[in-house]
Design an enzyme around this catalytic site. Structure first.
Site, PDB file in Angstrom:
ATOM      1  N   GLU A 124     -38.504   3.104   0.208  1.00  0.00           N
ATOM      2  CA  GLU A 124     -37.662   2.347  -0.915  1.00  0.00           C
ATOM      3  C   GLU A 124     -37.014   1.042  -0.140  1.00  0.00           C
ATOM      4  O   GLU A 124     -36.426   1.178   1.044  1.00  0.00           O
ATOM      5  CB  GLU A 124     -36.724   3.251  -1.602  1.00  0.00           C
ATOM      6  N   GLY A 264     -27.584   5.753   2.945  1.00  0.00           N
ATOM      7  CA  GLY A 264     -27.228   6.930   2.859  1.00  0.00           C
ATOM      8  C   GLY A 264     -28.181   8.226   3.006  1.00  0.00           C
ATOM      9  O   GLY A 264     -28.017   9.274   4.045  1.00  0.00           O
ATOM     10  N   ALA A 265     -29.093   8.117   2.260  1.00  0.00           N
ATOM     11  CA  ALA A 265     -30.123   8.908   2.309  1.00  0.00           C
ATOM     12  C   ALA A 265     -31.237   8.797   1.215  1.00  0.00           C
ATOM     13  O   ALA A 265     -30.965   7.633   0.381  1.00  0.00           O
ATOM     14  CB  ALA A 265     -29.473  10.579   1.592  1.00  0.00           C
ATOM     15  N   MET A 266     -32.338   9.272   1.112  1.00  0.00           N
ATOM     16  CA  MET A 266     -33.490   8.876   0.280  1.00  0.00           C
ATOM     17  C   MET A 266     -34.187  10.083  -0.346  1.00  0.00           C
ATOM     18  O   MET A 266     -34.502  11.007   0.392  1.00  0.00           O
ATOM     19  CB  MET A 266     -34.386   8.005   1.196  1.00  0.00           C
ATOM     20  N   GLU A 267     -34.450   9.829  -1.669  1.00  0.00           N
ATOM     21  CA  GLU A 267     -34.800  10.742  -2.373  1.00  0.00           C
ATOM     22  C   GLU A 267     -36.628  11.075  -2.583  1.00  0.00           C
ATOM     23  O   GLU A 267     -37.056  11.562  -3.297  1.00  0.00           O
ATOM     24  CB  GLU A 267     -34.352  10.678  -3.655  1.00  0.00           C
ATOM     25  N   ASN A 268     -37.144  10.914  -1.488  1.00  0.00           N
ATOM     26  CA  ASN A 268     -38.541  11.005  -1.248  1.00  0.00           C
ATOM     27  C   ASN A 268     -38.939  12.426  -1.951  1.00  0.00           C
ATOM     28  O   ASN A 268     -38.277  13.497  -1.469  1.00  0.00           O
ATOM     29  CB  ASN A 268     -38.850  11.221   0.010  1.00  0.00           C
ATOM     30  N   HIS A 300     -26.743  14.008  -5.070  1.00  0.00           N
ATOM     31  CA  HIS A 300     -27.552  12.611  -5.719  1.00  0.00           C
ATOM     32  C   HIS A 300     -28.719  12.606  -5.304  1.00  0.00           C
ATOM     33  O   HIS A 300     -29.556  12.357  -6.400  1.00  0.00           O
ATOM     34  CB  HIS A 300     -26.551  11.705  -4.876  1.00  0.00           C
ATOM     35  N   GLU A 301     -29.285  13.111  -4.279  1.00  0.00           N
ATOM     36  CA  GLU A 301     -30.650  12.766  -3.769  1.00  0.00           C
ATOM     37  C   GLU A 301     -31.613  13.972  -4.623  1.00  0.00           C
ATOM     38  O   GLU A 301     -32.520  13.805  -5.145  1.00  0.00           O
ATOM     39  CB  GLU A 301     -30.957  12.998  -2.384  1.00  0.00           C
ATOM     40  N   HIS A 304     -32.084  13.104  -8.077  1.00  0.00           N
ATOM     41  CA  HIS A 304     -33.235  11.824  -8.384  1.00  0.00           C
ATOM     42  C   HIS A 304     -34.637  12.557  -8.426  1.00  0.00           C
ATOM     43  O   HIS A 304     -35.308  12.119  -9.042  1.00  0.00           O
ATOM     44  CB  HIS A 304     -33.294  11.184  -7.064  1.00  0.00           C
TER      45      HIS A 304
HETATM   46  N1  0A1 Z   1     -32.536   5.506  -3.477  1.00  0.00           N
HETATM   47  C1  0A1 Z   1     -31.668   5.836  -2.558  1.00  0.00           C
HETATM   48  C2  0A1 Z   1     -31.154   4.809  -1.629  1.00  0.00           C
HETATM   49  C3  0A1 Z   1     -31.766   3.939  -0.555  1.00  0.00           C
HETATM   50  C4  0A1 Z   1     -32.232   2.426  -1.070  1.00  0.00           C
HETATM   51  C5  0A1 Z   1     -32.976   1.892  -0.004  1.00  0.00           C
HETATM   52  C6  0A1 Z   1     -33.028   2.493   1.201  1.00  0.00           C
HETATM   53  O1  0A1 Z   1     -33.562   1.695   2.312  1.00  0.00           O
HETATM   54  C7  0A1 Z   1     -33.656   0.330   2.096  1.00  0.00           C
HETATM   55  C8  0A1 Z   1     -32.691   3.838   1.556  1.00  0.00           C
HETATM   56  C9  0A1 Z   1     -32.098   4.552   0.489  1.00  0.00           C
HETATM   57  C10 0A1 Z   1     -30.302   6.497  -3.103  1.00  0.00           C
HETATM   58  O2  0A1 Z   1     -29.912   5.985  -4.019  1.00  0.00           O
HETATM   59  O3  0A1 Z   1     -29.994   7.408  -2.383  1.00  0.00           O
HETATM   60 ZN    ZN Z   2     -29.858   7.175  -5.646  1.00  0.00          ZN
END
Ligand code: 0A1
Ligand code: ZN
Length: 876
Positions: A124, A264-268, A300-301, A304
């Site tokens: 993302e 912070g983190a990512m919701e893959n 939060h993650e 998602h």
């Molecule tokens: N979707 C994630 C946040 C996020 C967005 C971009 C990133 O890299 C560019 C990484 C994480 C969230 O809302 O937690």
């Molecule tokens: Zn988010």
């Protein structure tokens, strides 16, 4: 200097992708020097007229490309991707590409990169195009099959999304795993991890009986700091079932923590990747605030999985569809886990401190923006935090039952689809039968509305008339805005502190629907002149223009601060009151009024009561900090504000030293490492007391802080004492800093705190110290946490030093941005945040800040990320 202008993307240009991507088969062959990615992608036609197909792909070395098994001869490639002619007709066709990428050289931390020894991905918003050629846009949903192969010794753990289908050993010490994710997803949710990691394991059984395996993967040695994240995950899974009826949908859920991460983190999907700072938590190394953050980001993650993954965004202009909703969900989760009042206070403080300035500055944009240059610049406070406020207002307006019906409808109707903010609102309209067309302006109009109030009491008629007016300020590209639908929660108190019933059901809080520019509300059977408690719980993200509130006098705030049954408004009244006094001190050179000593003393008495809400009182006795005070000033002069605040604290301290000492002493022998709400609240109160007590920086204060440092049995207390000691100039205080460093040198997250404490200290020599720390062997521009711990801490948490009149602070930031521009443009652009607000400062500072921005625009090979922020900041 850039000679070209990077391209702007517009919402109005949105066109659906003319092809469907039914499946992708990915193979990753990971080796030290390079990774080879083979992608077999199946397309089918949606638009019979489409004559060309475009696939994104950036910084990829293309080894081979074949269409339906035949080498593709005719295609064009530029720095954005490839274009070719698809076969005519409706038949499915297959593209096979082989590309080579170099994760070890990837310092942008987008796409596939290395963090220490671990390979990981961040896709993302637009990172997948740095992995392979693909339509990298959120409205293309695909089923992913992934095979990962690597050296078994270097990378014993190989993960991707979905379920593991198989694994096996290969010749030459290599091994592989194969993954299938049954849920079609946009490529921004793709993830891969390969490395030498250890894990903790637990399980969660969903309400329909599915047993889910939960794993948290971390660097060996960190497994003792994962229990809190695991507990948080299980609580989140249960909460989403209870509150939203949403259940987890696979048998496996993985979290991986990496040290190098832009956000912070990512919701893959099923493979969340986290910044270590938001997973690891142990009382010895993490503060109570860190514990809270870990819990809320894990939630939060996880949330998602539905709000973002099962139902995703059609395009990046709709980002708040997933982010605003998910932030609202995590805020409510935290409120349910702890204290709703305290949670609301912290969320609103955060909103005011970071989102309000954004909304009033040169990069103000609506919750649904309509153009951008670099989407990474739009992961903003407005999208996230104001977006969450918009959802909260929606729930207030249609009521909690309708809101739940609306989310049920949204998740069932749009499951597996990529949709828009309008689709969400339409669900809410449908279930509630309410017309939300005016409400939708919250998505398209930027700027924080200002609400003014006037109250009139009629003693004969026994009526109270409240007039509310709204004004939405101009923002770049938007003027003459329409009135919005603003829900204003109100209560009326009589002089004894009792609330008047405001409707037939004798409710004491009423929602007023402000829809016109000016509107009048009349309340009957009000026996005494009431004191109005307005915007209870901060029912809308607006600025109450208190200076125009002729119905409310400073004494009334002091009264509300004692008597308002609404905890949030009690806190708010106290803050408003103290801000008012600080304004008078700054503008009129006024003394602290007697009433203030009395009101503050009463608060301290409350804090001394054993049964009091310590967390709330810690926030109530806290004197607004320099940044907070600055937010409401016409023109910000941090040094003058610092002085006035210092005078106020010292005045209150002189008047109430015994009480403050008693509060400090009362909690000074608490449980060392318990993180119960009780213990956390008590520590917050104790450390606020310590801060006030030692404000005069006397010899005895140094002793008190050294004692506090020595006796600390957790990081919260230790860092609170260290923050104070860093301000004092004595050699023995510097010894403590050294001791701290030695003690924690193997804990990067604690060393981040060590950098941040020094960069945040309001001392004359801090700019020089920041320059020295930049050269410290533990400093690296490649690690975003470290960059934040030094430069963001200095520029965002240390207003007095950053805004020193000699301009040193701005120069330090400018140099850091120049260096980071090529290493990590995303982080470079974010560091510019404090310079964006240059128009708010004194004229001398304005000139220096603007000149720093202009110099940034002269940097060679300026990234679009930095260009967008710097150029929009200085635009007239
Ligand atoms: N979707 C994630 C946040 C996020 C967005 C971009 C990133 O890299 C560019 C990484 C994480 C969230 O809302 O937690
Ligand atoms: Zn988010």
């Amino acid at each position: 200097m850039r000679t070209d202008t990077p391209k702007t993307v517009y919402l109005q240009d949105y066109k659906p992708y003319p092809f469907k991507v039914t499946a992708i088969d990915l193979n990753f062959d990971i080796r030290d020097e390079q990774t080879t990615v083979t992608a077999i992608t199946k397309f089918s036609r949606k638009d019979p007229k489409a004559s060309q197909i475009f696939l994104n792909g950036e910084d990829l070395e293309l080894v081979s490309i074949a269409l339906n098994g035949e080498p593709l001869e005719k295609f064009t490639q530029d720095e954005r991707g490839i274009t070719f002619k698809p076969p005519a007709g409706d038949e499915e066709f297959t593209l096979e590409t082989v590309t080579v990428i170099k994760p070890a050289e990837n310092t942008r931390l987008e796409g596939l990169y290395r963090s220490g020894d671990t390979y990981c991905t961040q896709c993302e918003a637009e990172g997948f195009r740095r992995i392979t050629f693909f339509p990298d846009r959120p409205d293309v949903l695909t089923v992913f099959d992934v095979r990962v192969e690597a050296d078994e010794k270097d990378c014993p753990v190989l993960l991707s999304n979905g379920n593991k289908i198989s694994d096996g050993k290969l010749e030459g010490g290599r091994h592989f795993t194969v993954w299938h994710d049954p849920f079609p997803k946009p490529c921004y949710l793709f993830a891969l991890v390969a490395g030498k990691l250890t894990h903790i394991h637990d399980t969660f059984t969903t309400k329909s009986g599915r047993k889910v395996d939960l794993y948290i993967y971390v660097r060996p040695g960190d497994e003792g700091q994962c229990a809190h994240a695991m507990e948080s995950l299980k609580k989140s899974m249960k909460w989403d079932e209870d509150v939203y009826g949403l259940e987890y949908d696979l048998d496996l859920f993985n979290i991986v923590a990496v040290s190098d991460f832009n956000m912070g983190a990512m919701e893959n999907k099923s493979l969340n990747i986290f910044n270590t700072a938001l997973v690891l938590a142990h009382p010895d190394t993490a503060t109570d605030l860190d514990f809270m953050r870990v819990e809320s980001v894990v939630a939060h993650e996880y949330f998602h999985n539905w709000s973002g993954n099962r139902v995703t965004c059609r395009d990046w202009f709709q980002l708040s569809l997933k982010e605003g909703l998910t932030v609202f969900r995590d805020q409510e989760f935290s409120a349910d886990m702890h204290s709703p009042d305290v949670q609301r206070i912290d969320d609103v403080t955060h909103l005011r401190r970071f989102q309000f300035p954004e909304d009033a500055g040169p990069l103000a944009h609506p919750v649904r923006p309509d153009n951008y240059i670099e989407i990474n610049n739009f992961y903003t406070m407005t999208i996230y935090e104001k977006g969450a406020e918009v959802i909260r207002m929606l729930r207030t307006i249609i009521g909690p039952e309708n809101y739940r019906k609306g989310t049920d409808l949204y998740f069932s109707r749009f499951d597996g689809q990529a949709v828009t903010c309008d689709d969400f609102i339409n669900c809410m309209e449908e279930v509630s039968g309410q017309d939300l067309s005016q409400f939708q302006l919250w998505y398209s109009q930027a700027g924080t509305p200002e609400v003014t109030t006037t109250g009139k009491y009629d003693g004969l008629e026994k009526t109270f008339t409240l007039t509310l007016s709204q004004n939405i300020p101009d923002t770049p590209g938007q003027t003459d805005k329409k009135p919005m639908h603003i829900p204003v929660a109100l209560g009326l108190l009589d002089p004894s502190g009792q609330e008047f019933p405001l409707d037939e059901e004798r409710n004491t809080t009423k929602i007023l629907h402000l829809r016109e520019k000016t509107q009048t509300f009349v309340f009957e059977k009000i026996q005494y002149p009431p004191i109005a408690s307005i915007l209870r719980g901060f029912s809308a993200p607006v600025i109450l223009k208190d200076d125009l509130r002729d119905d409310l006098k400073p004494e009334d705030h002091a009264f509300l601060m004692r008597h308002d049954p609404n905890g949030f408004n009690r806190w708010q009244a106290g803050q408003t009151y103290m801000l008012h006094i600080l304004d008078e001190m700054l503008d009129q050179g006024e003394e602290i009024p007697e009433e203030c000593f009395r009101a503050y003393g009463a608060l301290l008495d409350d804090a001394l009561r054993p049964e009091s809400d310590k967390a709330l009182l810690a926030r109530m006795i806290h004197i607004p900090d320099v940044i907070h005070i600055g937010l409401q000033r016409e023109e910000i002069d941090p040094a003058a504000i610092y002085q006035a605040r210092d005078d106020l604290i010292n005045g209150l301290l002189s008047a109430h030293k015994d009480k403050i000492l008693a509060i400090y002493g009362m909690h000074n022998d608490d449980d060392g490492d318990s993180v119960t709400a009780q213990a956390v609240g008590a520590r917050a109160l104790k450390n606020t007391a310590l801060h006030i007590l030692t404000n005069k920086c006397m010899k005895e204060d140094v002793d008190l802080c050294r004692e506090a440092y020595k006796n600390a049995r957790n990081m919260t207390d230790r860092i609170a004492a260290l923050q104070r000691l860093t301000l004092f100039r004595t050699g023995s205080c510097m010894d403590v800093l050294r001791e701290f460093y030695e003690r924690y040198r193997d804990y990067p997250l604690v060393i981040d705190k060590w950098f941040a404490v020094q960069a945040s200290a309001a001392r004359e020599d801090t700019a020089a110290i920041v320059r020295q720390l930049r050269e410290h062997p533990d400093f690296s521009l490649k690690n975003p946490n470290r960059v934040r711990s030094l430069f963001a801490a200095f520029a965002m948490n240390n207003p007095v030093c950053f805004h020193a009149p000699d301009g040193q602070g701005y120069e330090i930031l400018r140099d850091a941005v120049a260096e980071l521009n090529t290493i990590n443009p995303q982080i470079a652009a974010r560091l510019l945040t404090p310079l964006k607000e240059w128009r708010r400062y004194t004229p001398d500072r304005q000139a220096l800040m603007k000149s720093a921005l202009k110099k940034i625009l002269e940097i060679e090979n300026l990234s679009p990320d930095v260009y967008e922020i710097a150029s929009k900041s200085v635009a007239d």
